[in-house]
Design a protein around this motif. Structure first.
Motif, PDB file in Angstrom:
ATOM      1  N   HIS A  54       0.834  -1.202   0.000  1.00 35.19           N
ATOM      2  CA  HIS A  54       0.000   0.000   0.000  1.00 35.19           C
ATOM      3  C   HIS A  54       0.868   1.251   0.000  1.00 35.19           C
ATOM      4  CE1 HIS A  54      -3.499  -2.549   0.716  1.00 35.19           C
ATOM      5  NE2 HIS A  54      -2.815  -3.145   1.680  1.00 35.19           N
ATOM      6  N   TYR A  55       1.922   1.222  -0.809  1.00 40.92           N
ATOM      7  CA  TYR A  55       2.760   2.414  -0.946  1.00 40.92           C
ATOM      8  C   TYR A  55       1.927   3.588  -1.438  1.00 40.92           C
ATOM      9  CZ  TYR A  55       6.464   5.453  -2.816  1.00 40.92           C
ATOM     10  OH  TYR A  55       7.272   6.529  -3.102  1.00 40.92           O
ATOM     11  N   THR A  56       0.982   3.327  -2.334  1.00 42.82           N
ATOM     12  CA  THR A  56       0.032   4.340  -2.784  1.00 42.82           C
ATOM     13  C   THR A  56      -1.378   3.789  -2.666  1.00 42.82           C
ATOM     14  OG1 THR A  56      -0.183   3.656  -5.096  1.00 42.82           O
ATOM     15  CG2 THR A  56       1.724   5.014  -4.552  1.00 42.82           C
ATOM     16  N   GLU A  57      -2.331   4.712  -2.668  1.00 40.03           N
ATOM     17  CA  GLU A  57      -3.736   4.348  -2.815  1.00 40.03           C
ATOM     18  C   GLU A  57      -4.081   4.422  -4.295  1.00 40.03           C
ATOM     19  OE1 GLU A  57      -5.598   3.352  -0.392  1.00 40.03           O
ATOM     20  OE2 GLU A  57      -4.511   3.997   1.394  1.00 40.03           O
ATOM     21  N   ASP A  58      -5.189   3.798  -4.670  1.00 40.04           N
ATOM     22  CA  ASP A  58      -5.662   3.957  -6.044  1.00 40.04           C
ATOM     23  C   ASP A  58      -6.082   5.406  -6.259  1.00 40.04           C
ATOM     24  OD1 ASP A  58      -5.255   1.304  -6.633  1.00 40.04           O
ATOM     25  OD2 ASP A  58      -7.274   0.714  -5.995  1.00 40.04           O
ATOM     26  N   GLY A  59      -6.132   5.822  -7.513  1.00 44.15           N
ATOM     27  CA  GLY A  59      -6.628   7.158  -7.790  1.00 44.15           C
ATOM     28  C   GLY A  59      -5.654   7.994  -8.591  1.00 44.15           C
ATOM     29  N   ASN A  60      -5.798   9.296  -8.463  1.00 43.22           N
ATOM     30  CA  ASN A  60      -5.089  10.269  -9.272  1.00 43.22           C
ATOM     31  C   ASN A  60      -3.582  10.085  -9.216  1.00 43.22           C
ATOM     32  OD1 ASN A  60      -4.202  12.493 -10.631  1.00 43.22           O
ATOM     33  ND2 ASN A  60      -5.025  13.988  -9.190  1.00 43.22           N
ATOM     34  N   VAL A  61      -2.963   9.938 -10.372  1.00 40.51           N
ATOM     35  CA  VAL A  61      -1.518   9.741 -10.468  1.00 40.51           C
ATOM     36  C   VAL A  61      -0.760  10.909  -9.860  1.00 40.51           C
ATOM     37  CG1 VAL A  61       0.376   9.446 -12.112  1.00 40.51           C
ATOM     38  CG2 VAL A  61      -1.804   8.329 -12.515  1.00 40.51           C
ATOM     39  N   GLU A  62      -1.318  12.127  -9.965  1.00 40.39           N
ATOM     40  CA  GLU A  62      -0.640  13.310  -9.438  1.00 40.39           C
ATOM     41  C   GLU A  62      -0.516  13.270  -7.915  1.00 40.39           C
ATOM     42  OE1 GLU A  62      -2.566  16.827 -10.729  1.00 40.39           O
ATOM     43  OE2 GLU A  62      -2.114  16.534 -12.835  1.00 40.39           O
ATOM     44  N   HIS A  63      -1.311  12.456  -7.278  1.00 39.22           N
ATOM     45  CA  HIS A  63      -1.326  12.432  -5.815  1.00 39.22           C
ATOM     46  C   HIS A  63      -0.825  11.119  -5.233  1.00 39.22           C
ATOM     47  CE1 HIS A  63      -3.239  16.311  -5.322  1.00 39.22           C
ATOM     48  NE2 HIS A  63      -4.062  15.999  -6.297  1.00 39.22           N
TER      49      HIS A  63
ATOM     50  N   ASP B  17      19.543  10.654   8.119  1.00 38.96           N
ATOM     51  CA  ASP B  17      19.285   9.812   9.292  1.00 38.96           C
ATOM     52  C   ASP B  17      19.106   8.335   8.931  1.00 38.96           C
ATOM     53  OD1 ASP B  17      16.787   9.739   8.145  1.00 38.96           O
ATOM     54  OD2 ASP B  17      15.709  10.527   9.886  1.00 38.96           O
ATOM     55  N   ASN B  18      19.419   7.973   7.671  1.00 41.94           N
ATOM     56  CA  ASN B  18      19.395   6.584   7.191  1.00 41.94           C
ATOM     57  C   ASN B  18      17.997   6.025   6.973  1.00 41.94           C
ATOM     58  OD1 ASN B  18      22.292   6.326   7.222  1.00 41.94           O
ATOM     59  ND2 ASN B  18      22.176   6.143   9.456  1.00 41.94           N
ATOM     60  N   TRP B  19      16.983   6.872   7.056  1.00 46.73           N
ATOM     61  CA  TRP B  19      15.625   6.481   6.693  1.00 46.73           C
ATOM     62  C   TRP B  19      15.325   6.988   5.286  1.00 46.73           C
ATOM     63  CZ3 TRP B  19      12.010   3.595   9.413  1.00 46.73           C
ATOM     64  CH2 TRP B  19      12.360   3.255  10.734  1.00 46.73           C
ATOM     65  N   ILE B  20      14.349   6.378   4.645  1.00 51.40           N
ATOM     66  CA  ILE B  20      13.946   6.741   3.290  1.00 51.40           C
ATOM     67  C   ILE B  20      12.592   7.436   3.370  1.00 51.40           C
ATOM     68  CG2 ILE B  20      13.312   5.842   1.019  1.00 51.40           C
ATOM     69  CD1 ILE B  20      15.272   3.499   1.623  1.00 51.40           C
ATOM     70  N   TYR B  21      12.550   8.675   2.859  1.00 54.29           N
ATOM     71  CA  TYR B  21      11.349   9.514   2.962  1.00 54.29           C
ATOM     72  C   TYR B  21      10.740   9.765   1.595  1.00 54.29           C
ATOM     73  CZ  TYR B  21      12.846  10.450   7.753  1.00 54.29           C
ATOM     74  OH  TYR B  21      13.208  10.316   9.067  1.00 54.29           O
ATOM     75  N   ASN B  22       9.463  10.125   1.608  1.00 52.63           N
ATOM     76  CA  ASN B  22       8.720  10.380   0.379  1.00 52.63           C
ATOM     77  C   ASN B  22       7.974  11.697   0.446  1.00 52.63           C
ATOM     78  OD1 ASN B  22       8.700   7.642  -1.261  1.00 52.63           O
ATOM     79  ND2 ASN B  22       8.495   7.116   0.897  1.00 52.63           N
TER      80      ASN B  22
ATOM     81  N   LYS C 133       4.248  13.392  -0.653  1.00 49.09           N
ATOM     82  CA  LYS C 133       2.847  12.950  -0.729  1.00 49.09           C
ATOM     83  C   LYS C 133       2.634  11.647   0.051  1.00 49.09           C
ATOM     84  CE  LYS C 133      -1.016  14.514  -2.437  1.00 49.09           C
ATOM     85  NZ  LYS C 133      -1.470  15.897  -2.171  1.00 49.09           N
ATOM     86  N   SER C 134       3.252  11.584   1.212  1.00 51.58           N
ATOM     87  CA  SER C 134       3.216  10.342   1.979  1.00 51.58           C
ATOM     88  C   SER C 134       3.454  10.638   3.450  1.00 51.58           C
ATOM     89  CB  SER C 134       4.303   9.393   1.479  1.00 51.58           C
ATOM     90  OG  SER C 134       4.418   8.247   2.306  1.00 51.58           O
ATOM     91  N   SER C 135       2.946   9.760   4.298  1.00 49.02           N
ATOM     92  CA  SER C 135       3.218   9.847   5.730  1.00 49.02           C
ATOM     93  C   SER C 135       3.935   8.579   6.211  1.00 49.02           C
ATOM     94  CB  SER C 135       1.913  10.033   6.512  1.00 49.02           C
ATOM     95  OG  SER C 135       1.012   8.976   6.229  1.00 49.02           O
ATOM     96  N   LYS C 136       4.704   7.956   5.307  1.00 49.75           N
ATOM     97  CA  LYS C 136       5.465   6.761   5.659  1.00 49.75           C
ATOM     98  C   LYS C 136       6.952   6.988   5.426  1.00 49.75           C
ATOM     99  CE  LYS C 136       1.885   3.409   4.302  1.00 49.75           C
ATOM    100  NZ  LYS C 136       1.577   2.284   3.392  1.00 49.75           N
ATOM    101  N   ARG C 137       7.764   6.332   6.250  1.00 49.91           N
ATOM    102  CA  ARG C 137       9.199   6.271   5.993  1.00 49.91           C
ATOM    103  C   ARG C 137       9.630   4.812   6.105  1.00 49.91           C
ATOM    104  NH1 ARG C 137      12.786   8.658  11.040  1.00 49.91           N
ATOM    105  NH2 ARG C 137      12.048   7.246  12.669  1.00 49.91           N
ATOM    106  N   TYR C 138      10.756   4.475   5.460  1.00 50.34           N
ATOM    107  CA  TYR C 138      11.173   3.074   5.320  1.00 50.34           C
ATOM    108  C   TYR C 138      12.643   2.932   5.722  1.00 50.34           C
ATOM    109  CZ  TYR C 138       7.003   2.940   2.368  1.00 50.34           C
ATOM    110  OH  TYR C 138       5.721   3.046   1.896  1.00 50.34           O
TER     111      TYR C 138
ATOM    112  N   TRP D  19      12.210  -5.079   6.248  1.00 49.63           N
ATOM    113  CA  TRP D  19      11.901  -3.669   6.022  1.00 49.63           C
ATOM    114  C   TRP D  19      10.983  -3.174   7.125  1.00 49.63           C
ATOM    115  CZ3 TRP D  19      14.036  -0.484   2.475  1.00 49.63           C
ATOM    116  CH2 TRP D  19      14.768  -1.076   1.446  1.00 49.63           C
ATOM    117  N   VAL D  20      11.323  -2.042   7.690  1.00 51.27           N
ATOM    118  CA  VAL D  20      10.502  -1.426   8.731  1.00 51.27           C
ATOM    119  C   VAL D  20       9.805  -0.217   8.128  1.00 51.27           C
ATOM    120  CG1 VAL D  20      10.532  -0.242  10.953  1.00 51.27           C
ATOM    121  CG2 VAL D  20      12.019  -2.211  10.575  1.00 51.27           C
ATOM    122  N   ILE D  21       8.513  -0.096   8.381  1.00 49.15           N
ATOM    123  CA  ILE D  21       7.722   1.036   7.900  1.00 49.15           C
ATOM    124  C   ILE D  21       7.201   1.786   9.119  1.00 49.15           C
ATOM    125  CG2 ILE D  21       5.769   1.778   6.489  1.00 49.15           C
ATOM    126  CD1 ILE D  21       5.921  -0.927   5.050  1.00 49.15           C
TER     127      ILE D  21
END
Length: 711
Positions: free
Chosen positions: A118-127, A137-142, A144-149, A156-158
């Motif tokens: 569930h990295y993304t939800e379905d819907g508008n590609v722009e979002h 800090d060795n984490w991976i950020y995005n 349009k998202s509230s998750k880090r990896y 893998w830790v989310i």
């Protein structure tokens, strides 16, 4: 192209070497790994957009002339891929809705692991989320998202993090994150990204999602009528040129040394709708980072080519600024494509071509560029942690961690004692953290360092290294730091109390009260304190009243607000029942609405106002249907508060032109909204949507509040 005097653009790759590039990263051999989103909007209907035509390609300059001359397809048959990240012996690839990890075997994909279904939800590609920025800090950020990896061994830790931006994400030399949305020049964080999101009842935490550059003016060098809301007064000037950002994306904090010290840590922001790249100059004061546009009336780079679409910007190993040019006529997704823009596209035949794409690098005139050789052993890589180019420092840190180069460890410990290169100290600290060998006394030395840039990193790393055996040392060190009246450190002291709380509730609570008592008027301290208090706000409020009785001070006002938020949530309707009653409405909300208005319906700072208890949601159905079909131009008052730019974006686009949404679908989403949270409106029927659509047949313009009030 017209560039700032003293700079030039050099072509690195063009079709057929590359097509529709949207994201990129360099490997240790300076090769470019590029995401090609070939399927994006092949026409105004998005015909065949979901076809598996996307690719990850490797571009290499084998004869060292600065131009890519070899192309390898690493992965093909991807559906609208959007981001990638090299880590250890593999590659993260974002392919909505999935996030995959591919092992790399001789430039060929090996075993594929699903990291996030569930990295993304379905819907508008722009979002959809994007970015996959491997941060300090060795984490991976995005964006349009509230998750880090983060990868630990084969696992893998989310984790949850602050929701940030729309397209593109960058960091500065101290690990602070920067991003934006389509109508905002630059947003960012004042504090380290892993802090402050530990209280779900706290809607906004001061110091995160801050407006770094408030000025959104742009200066195209050609008429730009082909923007989605070009018909709205105030969008284009008398010469039909875009006035303010409408597609801001791909922000980059420049961290190279090629441009010279005046450009270090400047922000560069792409605006593909106006065919330009803006430069902003940033300055910090205390914990606050602000910026201004580098100049008025012109841009760092602007083009007369309508198909020049810069969508992402990157630092390179040579210190140059790399530009990904999608080179497309159509960049507005069909979800919000207006009839006005469709006519513009057809008038100038912007649908074609579809197989182009360019990568440029921007360099100073008269300066040669060369790729610094990245070391291959741990000792030399440890030395490169102090390199003047940010790309080299980042890659050295990541290579040591990825390859577990334990021969570097003694040199990393020694580097922490460096006095003439703060950046080397900072990267050494986080490299040791990534290897899990950072010592407690080293962290305490960092938080007592006379230089703020090092102190902030020492404070930021505490949640990652605190344990049952060393927490007392950290408590004592933080208590001593508080006595030094270090107001910059104070919010960090409060933020890290959450990590202490797991081991000693009494000590954490005392430290929180002490910092609140010392800085009761500081909004950053107040929100940092409150971030610790999930489900404990009322009890803490009673304790705090004894030492900070003044209800007008920031700590008490903001604590009272969060307590009220909690009480409000308890009054909400059952979301599970609503999903059963309005399944299509819930799905559309998740994919199209919540990215701007928030999953909790309370709005998102800098983007959109709340749905919860909104008179527009609960009130006249004809007005609500009109907004959703045709859009709304602000300002707009919601629940007693007037929302206007820059607090929110000025316009909400309508979806009435999107053939994917039938009248029944729109009725479902509106019914869902009118029953969600504390809203109590009655259902919207498909025939009511049809009636509003028929009455406004041919309408292109978004409604204003005045127009809606006359309905």
């Amino acid at each position: 192209m017209k560039l700032e005097p003293g700079f030039k653009a050099e072509l690195v790759a063009a079709e057929p070497m590359v097509s529709t590039p949207v994201a990129m990263t360099f490997d240790n051999r300076w090769r470019m790994w590029v995401v090609e989103m070939n399927g994006y909007m092949p026409d105004t209907l998005g015909t065949g957009e979901d076809a598996p035509s996307g690719k990850i390609v490797i571009l290499e300059d084998k004869n060292n002339d600065g131009i890519a001359d070899e192309r390898k397809v690493f992965i093909d048959s991807l559906r609208l891929p959007r981001a990638l990240c090299l880590i250890e012996d593999g590659l993260l690839v974002a392919e909505p809705p999935y996030l995959w990890y591919y092992k790399i075997n001789g430039d060929k994909p090996g075993k594929r692991t699903l990291v996030d279904a569930h990295y993304t939800e379905d819907g508008n590609v722009e979002h959809h989320p994007n970015g996959l920025l491997r941060a300090l800090d060795n984490w991976i950020y995005n964006a349009k998202s509230s998750k880090r990896y983060r990868k630990y061994g084969d696992n893998w830790v989310i984790e949850k993090t602050h929701f940030r931006g729309q397209w593109g994400i960058s960091q500065d030399n101290y690990g602070r994150l920067y991003y934006n949305d389509n109508s905002t020049n630059l947003l960012g964080d004042y504090f380290s990204p892993g802090l402050g999101l530990t209280n779900s009842d706290q809607n906004n935490v001061a110091g995160f999602i801050e407006r770094i550059v408030p000025d959104n003016r742009v200066y195209p060098i050609r008429p730009t009528p082909g923007v989605n809301r070009g018909y709205v007064t105030g969008t284009l000037d008398d010469s039909l040129r875009l006035i303010n950002f409408t597609a801001a994306c791909g922000p980059l904090i420049y961290r190279g040394d090629l441009f010279g010290p005046a450009y270090l840590q400047n922000a560069f922001v792409a605006e593909p709708s106006a065919n330009l790249i803006k430069r902003d100059v940033l300055n910090g004061q205390g914990n606050v980072m602000k910026g201004i546009e580098a100049y008025k009336g012109r841009e760092f780079l602007a083009s007369t080519d309508e198909r020049f679409r810069p969508v992402n910007l990157y630092d390179g190993p040579d210190g140059a600024l790399y530009v990904l040019d999608m080179y497309r006529g159509i960049i507005q997704h069909k979800t919000y494509l207006t009839d006005y823009l469709k006519k513009q596209i057809n008038k100038r035949e912007l649908t074609q071509p579809l197989s182009c794409g360019r990568i440029y690098k921007i360099v100073p005139t008269g300066k040669g560029t060369f790729n610094r050789i990245l070391a291959t052993n741990g000792i030399q890589l440890a030395e490169q942690l102090g390199d003047p180019t940010g790309w080299i420092r980042d890659k050295a840190q990541q290579t040591i961690i990825d390859n577990k180069l334990t021969d570097a460890i003694p040199y990393l410990h020694a580097a922490l004692k460096t006095t003439d290169n703060n950046l080397k100290v900072i990267h050494a600290l986080w490299t040791l953290e990534g290897l899990h060998v950072l010592k407690t006394d080293e962290v305490i030395a960092a938080i007592n360092n006379p230089d703020w840039d090092i102190r902030t990193q020492g404070l930021s790393v505490i949640p990652s290294v605190i344990t049952k055996t060393n927490y007392k040392q950290y408590v004592a060190a933080l208590q001593q730091l508080l006595l030094k009246n270090d107001d910059q450190a104070a919010p960090y002291i409060a933020f890290v109390c959450n990590a202490i709380y797991k081991f000693d509730k009494i000590a954490a609570n005392k430290l929180l009260k002490d910092v609140a008592k010392t800085y009761p008027s500081n909004v950053f301290v107040a929100d940092a304190v409150i971030s610790n208090l999930q489900d404990r706000e009322v009890a803490f409020q009673k304790e705090l009243a004894a030492v900070v009785p003044d209800s007008t001070l920031a700590i008490n006002k903001r604590l009272k607000k969060v307590i009220a938020n909690r009480a409000e949530k308890l009054r909400n309707h059952d979301p599970l029942q609503l999903k059963k009653e309005f399944p299509k409405g819930a799905a559309i909300f998740a994919s199209t609405c919540q990215t701007c208005h928030g999953a909790d319906g309370n709005g998102i700072r800098s983007l959109a106002p709340p749905f919860n208890k909104s008179e527009w949601i609960n009130g006249d159905k004809k007005k609500l249907i009109s907004i959703v079909l045709y859009g709304l131009t602000g300002p707009v008052q919601v629940d007693g508060h007037l929302y206007k730019a820059p607090e929110i974006t000025a316009d909400m686009p309508g979806i009435g032109n999107n053939t994917e949404f039938a009248d029944e679908d729109i009725a479902q989403i509106l019914s869902y909204l009118r029953r969600s949270w504390q809203n109590n409106g009655d259902k919207v029927l498909a025939k009511e949507v049809a009636e509003v659509r028929a009455k406004n047949k041919g309408r292109e313009k978004a409604f204003t509040v005045d127009e809606l009030n006359k309905l």
